[in-house]
Design an enzyme around this catalytic site. Structure first.
Site, mmCIF file in Angstrom:
data_model
loop_
_atom_site.group_PDB
_atom_site.id
_atom_site.type_symbol
_atom_site.label_atom_id
_atom_site.label_comp_id
_atom_site.label_asym_id
_atom_site.label_seq_id
_atom_site.Cartn_x
_atom_site.Cartn_y
_atom_site.Cartn_z
ATOM 1 N N PHE A 177 0.845 -1.182 0.000
ATOM 2 C CA PHE A 177 0.000 0.000 0.000
ATOM 3 C C PHE A 177 0.885 1.238 0.000
ATOM 4 O O PHE A 177 1.789 1.352 0.826
ATOM 5 C CB PHE A 177 -0.934 0.014 1.207
ATOM 6 N N GLU A 233 -7.204 3.290 -5.457
ATOM 7 C CA GLU A 233 -8.479 3.525 -4.777
ATOM 8 C C GLU A 233 -8.699 5.031 -4.764
ATOM 9 O O GLU A 233 -7.946 5.769 -4.134
ATOM 10 C CB GLU A 233 -8.443 2.945 -3.362
ATOM 11 N N CYS A 262 -14.059 9.925 6.777
ATOM 12 C CA CYS A 262 -12.773 9.257 6.572
ATOM 13 C C CYS A 262 -12.099 8.997 7.914
ATOM 14 O O CYS A 262 -12.052 9.863 8.786
ATOM 15 C CB CYS A 262 -11.879 10.121 5.694
ATOM 16 N N ASP A 263 -11.566 7.773 8.089
ATOM 17 C CA ASP A 263 -10.870 7.427 9.326
ATOM 18 C C ASP A 263 -9.382 7.191 9.085
ATOM 19 O O ASP A 263 -8.706 6.525 9.866
ATOM 20 C CB ASP A 263 -11.504 6.183 9.963
ATOM 21 N N THR A 264 -8.863 7.746 7.988
ATOM 22 C CA THR A 264 -7.475 7.516 7.592
ATOM 23 C C THR A 264 -6.630 8.766 7.803
ATOM 24 O O THR A 264 -7.040 9.866 7.447
ATOM 25 C CB THR A 264 -7.406 7.101 6.106
ATOM 26 N N HIS A 302 -9.464 -6.372 7.242
ATOM 27 C CA HIS A 302 -8.200 -6.049 7.905
ATOM 28 C C HIS A 302 -8.437 -5.503 9.306
ATOM 29 O O HIS A 302 -7.610 -5.692 10.206
ATOM 30 C CB HIS A 302 -7.397 -5.066 7.062
ATOM 31 N N CYS A 327 -16.324 15.146 2.343
ATOM 32 C CA CYS A 327 -16.243 13.822 2.952
ATOM 33 C C CYS A 327 -15.949 14.000 4.432
ATOM 34 O O CYS A 327 -14.912 14.551 4.806
ATOM 35 C CB CYS A 327 -15.144 12.990 2.293
ATOM 36 N N CYS A 377 -5.902 15.418 0.006
ATOM 37 C CA CYS A 377 -7.203 15.020 -0.540
ATOM 38 C C CYS A 377 -7.937 16.272 -0.988
ATOM 39 O O CYS A 377 -7.808 17.332 -0.359
ATOM 40 C CB CYS A 377 -8.022 14.276 0.512
#
Length: 210
Positions: free
Chosen positions: A18, A109, A42-44, A204, A39, A24
């Site tokens: 990855f 993605e 998002c949890d990233t 995951h 958005c 973003c």
């Protein structure tokens, strides 16, 4: 950059490197801006370049080599997934060419609002809120569900080989409970009544893979 198993969608369980880009176009990544962003779930963490094996790379070949060092030595079936943030802000044809030279299959993605390099091998679009999807074709459509502003019916005309619904998780939760919460049940119900859609879970997180 990190080597792991793909946790969701068509390639679930497939070993992959990855490569997470910073930045973003739908959210700054800063908590104080979340409520005003397109958005909001998002949890990233995609702010900065100091994450695991992170950094800045002057040339595409440098980044390609860094990605290659993450793959097990002497093993084939090389697969890299570009994600973010929004990878389309930085991903270009030169990097894809370098990775193809190193025998990598390249997947991305994306939220689908920006153009992508033509040579990407696998495109997964994950639409977000009211943002208009500019891409018209993808291998995989993965929709976080339910979203008030992004119901599945909005993407009927988008050509996709596979369509997935992914239950929305509360970004404030610190653990993921693989139970039939309301979002998971909503996905199950929708897929059963619309069999062109399939359920995908964040495996995951369920099995605690980094």
């Amino acid at each position: 950059m990190f080597y792991t198993l793909q946790g969701e969608g068509f390639h679930t369980g497939r070993p992959a490197v990855f490569c997470r880009f910073t930045g973003c176009n739908l959210w700054s990544g800063r908590e104080q801006d979340r409520a005003q962003s397109v958005c909001q779930f998002c949890d990233t963490d995609f702010v900065g370049t100091d994450g695991q094996n992170g950094g800045k790379f002057k040339q595409p070949a440098d980044l390609a080599q860094a990605i290659a060092t993450q793959w097990p030595s002497g093993r084939g079936h090389r697969f890299v997934v570009f994600t973010g943030g929004e990878p389309a802000l930085q991903l270009d044809d030169r990097l894809i060419a370098e990775l193809h030279r190193l025998d990598f299959v390249c997947a991305v993605e994306t939220n689908g609002t920006l153009a992508l390099p033509d040579a990407v091998d696998w495109v997964c679009i994950s639409p977000k809120g009211v943002a208009q999807v500019a891409l018209t074709r993808c291998n995989e459509l993965k929709l976080v569900y339910p979203q008030v502003d992004a119901p599945p019916e909005r993407f009927t005309e988008l050509q996709a080989d596979y369509r997935y619904l992914s239950p929305i998780n509360d970004y404030r939760e610190q653990t993921i409970v693989p139970a039939r919460n309301h979002a998971t049940q909503a996905c199950i119900d929708y897929c059963l009544s619309h069999p062109e859609w399939h359920l995908t879970l964040q495996a995951h997180k369920i099995v605690n893979i980094d």
